[in-house]
Enzyme design. Structure first.
Site, PDB file in Angstrom:
ATOM      1  N   ALA A  83     104.266  42.873 110.409  1.00 34.41           N
ATOM      2  CA  ALA A  83     103.653  42.741 109.087  1.00 34.41           C
ATOM      3  C   ALA A  83     102.149  42.588 109.303  1.00 34.41           C
ATOM      4  O   ALA A  83     101.704  42.180 110.390  1.00 34.41           O
ATOM      5  CB  ALA A  83     104.230  41.531 108.366  1.00 34.41           C
ATOM      6  N   GLY A 128     107.784  42.489 112.035  1.00 27.65           N
ATOM      7  CA  GLY A 128     108.350  43.342 110.978  1.00 27.65           C
ATOM      8  C   GLY A 128     108.821  44.701 111.507  1.00 27.65           C
ATOM      9  O   GLY A 128     109.688  45.334 110.909  1.00 27.65           O
ATOM     10  N   GLU A 131     112.148  44.047 112.942  1.00 30.96           N
ATOM     11  CA  GLU A 131     113.025  43.820 111.772  1.00 30.96           C
ATOM     12  C   GLU A 131     113.339  45.132 111.059  1.00 30.96           C
ATOM     13  O   GLU A 131     114.462  45.346 110.600  1.00 30.96           O
ATOM     14  CB  GLU A 131     112.358  42.819 110.820  1.00 30.96           C
ATOM     15  CG  GLU A 131     112.318  41.422 111.419  1.00 30.96           C
ATOM     16  CD  GLU A 131     111.372  40.474 110.693  1.00 30.96           C
ATOM     17  OE1 GLU A 131     110.218  40.859 110.431  1.00 30.96           O
ATOM     18  OE2 GLU A 131     111.790  39.340 110.382  1.00 30.96           O
ATOM     19  N   GLU A 151     106.456  35.900 115.877  1.00 27.70           N
ATOM     20  CA  GLU A 151     105.962  35.087 114.758  1.00 27.70           C
ATOM     21  C   GLU A 151     105.710  33.624 115.098  1.00 27.70           C
ATOM     22  O   GLU A 151     104.740  33.031 114.605  1.00 27.70           O
ATOM     23  CB  GLU A 151     106.934  35.162 113.563  1.00 27.70           C
ATOM     24  CG  GLU A 151     106.955  36.513 112.850  1.00 27.70           C
ATOM     25  CD  GLU A 151     107.952  37.498 113.437  1.00 27.70           C
ATOM     26  OE1 GLU A 151     108.447  37.260 114.568  1.00 27.70           O
ATOM     27  OE2 GLU A 151     108.244  38.497 112.771  1.00 27.70           O
TER      28      GLU A 151
HETATM   29  N1  COA Z   1      98.638  43.294 111.613  1.00 24.26           N
HETATM   30  C1  COA Z   1      97.408  43.754 111.336  1.00 24.26           C
HETATM   31  N2  COA Z   1      96.707  44.512 112.199  1.00 24.26           N
HETATM   32  C2  COA Z   1      97.286  44.814 113.382  1.00 24.26           C
HETATM   33  C3  COA Z   1      98.573  44.357 113.712  1.00 24.26           C
HETATM   34  C4  COA Z   1      99.256  43.565 112.769  1.00 24.26           C
HETATM   35  N3  COA Z   1     100.499  43.117 112.971  1.00 24.26           N
HETATM   36  N4  COA Z   1      98.867  44.796 114.948  1.00 24.26           N
HETATM   37  C5  COA Z   1      97.798  45.521 115.365  1.00 24.26           C
HETATM   38  N5  COA Z   1      96.852  45.522 114.424  1.00 24.26           N
HETATM   39  C6  COA Z   1      95.536  46.186 114.474  1.00 24.26           C
HETATM   40  C7  COA Z   1      94.561  45.399 115.341  1.00 24.26           C
HETATM   41  O1  COA Z   1      93.967  44.358 114.622  1.00 24.26           O
HETATM   42  C8  COA Z   1      93.581  46.503 115.721  1.00 24.26           C
HETATM   43  O2  COA Z   1      92.700  46.704 114.639  1.00 24.26           O
HETATM   44  P1  COA Z   1      91.107  46.911 114.912  1.00 24.26           P
HETATM   45  O3  COA Z   1      91.053  48.179 115.723  1.00 24.26           O
HETATM   46  O4  COA Z   1      90.548  47.061 113.522  1.00 24.26           O
HETATM   47  O5  COA Z   1      90.655  45.721 115.658  1.00 24.26           O
HETATM   48  C9  COA Z   1      94.461  47.738 115.835  1.00 24.26           C
HETATM   49  O6  COA Z   1      95.656  47.440 115.115  1.00 24.26           O
HETATM   50  C10 COA Z   1      94.851  48.058 117.263  1.00 24.26           C
HETATM   51  O7  COA Z   1      95.448  46.905 117.825  1.00 24.26           O
HETATM   52  P2  COA Z   1      94.978  46.273 119.223  1.00 24.26           P
HETATM   53  O8  COA Z   1      95.388  44.836 119.237  1.00 24.26           O
HETATM   54  O9  COA Z   1      93.534  46.569 119.475  1.00 24.26           O
HETATM   55  O10 COA Z   1      95.856  47.144 120.232  1.00 24.26           O
HETATM   56  P3  COA Z   1      96.363  46.731 121.680  1.00 24.26           P
HETATM   57  O11 COA Z   1      96.939  47.958 122.276  1.00 24.26           O
HETATM   58  O12 COA Z   1      95.284  46.019 122.434  1.00 24.26           O
HETATM   59  O13 COA Z   1      97.531  45.648 121.445  1.00 24.26           O
HETATM   60  C11 COA Z   1      99.532  44.788 120.374  1.00 24.26           C
HETATM   61  C12 COA Z   1      98.729  46.032 120.842  1.00 24.26           C
HETATM   62  C13 COA Z   1     100.735  45.281 119.610  1.00 24.26           C
HETATM   63  C14 COA Z   1      99.971  43.977 121.613  1.00 24.26           C
HETATM   64  C15 COA Z   1      98.603  43.905 119.497  1.00 24.26           C
HETATM   65  O14 COA Z   1      98.012  44.731 118.514  1.00 24.26           O
HETATM   66  C16 COA Z   1      99.342  42.801 118.788  1.00 24.26           C
HETATM   67  O15 COA Z   1      99.667  41.810 119.408  1.00 24.26           O
HETATM   68  N6  COA Z   1      99.606  42.949 117.471  1.00 24.26           N
HETATM   69  C17 COA Z   1     100.250  41.946 116.666  1.00 24.26           C
HETATM   70  C18 COA Z   1     101.734  41.919 116.924  1.00 24.26           C
HETATM   71  C19 COA Z   1     102.384  40.803 116.117  1.00 24.26           C
HETATM   72  O16 COA Z   1     102.160  39.641 116.362  1.00 24.26           O
HETATM   73  N7  COA Z   1     103.206  41.187 115.158  1.00 24.26           N
HETATM   74  C20 COA Z   1     103.933  40.265 114.326  1.00 24.26           C
HETATM   75  C21 COA Z   1     103.187  39.960 113.090  1.00 24.26           C
HETATM   76  S1  COA Z   1     104.010  38.731 112.125  1.00 24.26           S
END
Ligand code: COA
Length: 278
Positions: A83, A128, A131, A151
């Site tokens: 999400a 999400g 999910e 989460e």
């Molecule tokens: N919500 C909002 N934005 C998200 C997102 C999320 N769940 N997951 C990734 N993004 C965005 C990042 O903020 C980034 O945006 P930016 O370029 O404007 O800074 C872009 O997507 C790319 O993500 P980034 O983190 O730079 O890629 P990465 O390859 O270094 O890492 C992940 C990938 C998946 C490990 C990392 O993005 C992450 O941990 N995301 C969140 C996962 C999460 O906790 N999900 C559960 C949410 S409840």
């Protein structure tokens, strides 16, 4: 069953038929529909607009008689990375409740449409995203896919069904381990614990998903849909009630031309090449 008539998500005024899709692409070919979550700049994170478009597109799938099977995948390197954290950051408890209700209603819609849904998990399926794939009927992963419910590391619980579907799929102990540690697992580990049914090379993922969809599309669609429904209902109740759903589904099939045609062909030592789906 979720009550779509009174569901709080209706307050969000799901997009109207004909409105432009910005975050989801949709394609139908040879009875197979493909929905691609298409917000790669945010790793397909589910904000309200993505969820609304997903709901609208799933309604389209259900309404289109030419569609037999749906495949859901993500554009770029993620299936769905969760999400949208930026959108959730400042939500009040009441807003979070409504957002969770809305997400759950969309995922229930996916789970409960009559047509089978295959998740082709091409990359990150976190929060999400995990999910979403769990609301699909069958999950196939590319080797690069990663799964997890991060989460608790963000100060929240899973909000779109993770605490409920994950234990039903992998058992309570493994689900608690994954949710409480917030750890991410590989596609192979997801396969080992039964979260996905197969892992295939990334470049073959869509071909394998479409091939599976085609196999399903060639079978009798009334029987396919009755089977999905009986399994879904049976997962929510005791086995005696479950087998009574199965008996009803079995009976429905015996009132179809497909059953008569296929069984007649078998006893005549021939094979039916195409079902009428009647
Ligand atoms: N919500 C909002 N934005 C998200 C997102 C999320 N769940 N997951 C990734 N993004 C965005 C990042 O903020 C980034 O945006 P930016 O370029 O404007 O800074 C872009 O997507 C790319 O993500 P980034 O983190 O730079 O890629 P990465 O390859 O270094 O890492 C992940 C990938 C998946 C490990 C990392 O993005 C992450 O941990 N995301 C969140 C996962 C999460 O906790 N999900 C559960 C949410 S409840």
């Amino acid at each position: 069953m979720y009550d779509f008539e009174t569901a709080p998500y209706l307050r969000y005024n799901v997009l109207k038929e004909g409105s432009t899709l910005m975050n989801v692409s949709y394609e139908v070919r040879d009875h197979i529909a493909v929905i691609t979550i298409n917000r790669p700049e945010a790793l397909n994170a589910l904000n309200l607009d993505v969820l609304k478009e997903l709901a609208q597109t799933v309604d389209k799938v259900e309404a289109d008689d030419s569609v037999y099977v749906l495949v859901v995948t993500g554009a770029g390197k993620a299936f769905v990375a969760g999400a949208d954290i930026a959108q959730m950051k400042d939500m009040s408890a009441a807003e979070a409740k409504a957002f969770g209700d809305f997400g759950n209603s969309v995922f229930f819609k996916i789970e409960s449409i009559s047509k089978p849904v295959i998740a082709a998990v091409n990359g990150y399926a976190l929060g999400g995203g995990c999910e979403l794939c769990m609301a699909c009927d069958i999950r196939i992963a590319g080797t690069k896919a990663k799964f997890g419910q991060p989460e608790t590391g963000l100060g929240i619980t899973p909000g779109f069904g993770g605490t409920q579907r994950l234990p039903r799929i992998v058992g309570a102990s493994k689900a608690k381990e994954l949710i409480l540690t917030a750890e991410t697992i590989s596609a192979d580990e997801a396969h080992r614990i039964g979260l996905v049914s197969k892992v295939v090379p990334d470049e073959e993922l869509m071909a394998v998903a479409l091939d599976m969809a085609n196999k399903i599309a060639k079978n009798a669609q009334i029987a396919v849909r009755q089977s999905k429904d009986a399994i879904n209902r049976g997962m929510q109740c005791d086995i005696l009630t479950g087998v009574s759903y199965e008996a009803q589904a079995f009976a429905v099939c015996f009132a179809t031309e497909d059953q008569k045609d296929a069984m007649t062909a078998f006893v005549n030592k021939s094979k039916l090449t195409q079902f009428k789906n009647k």
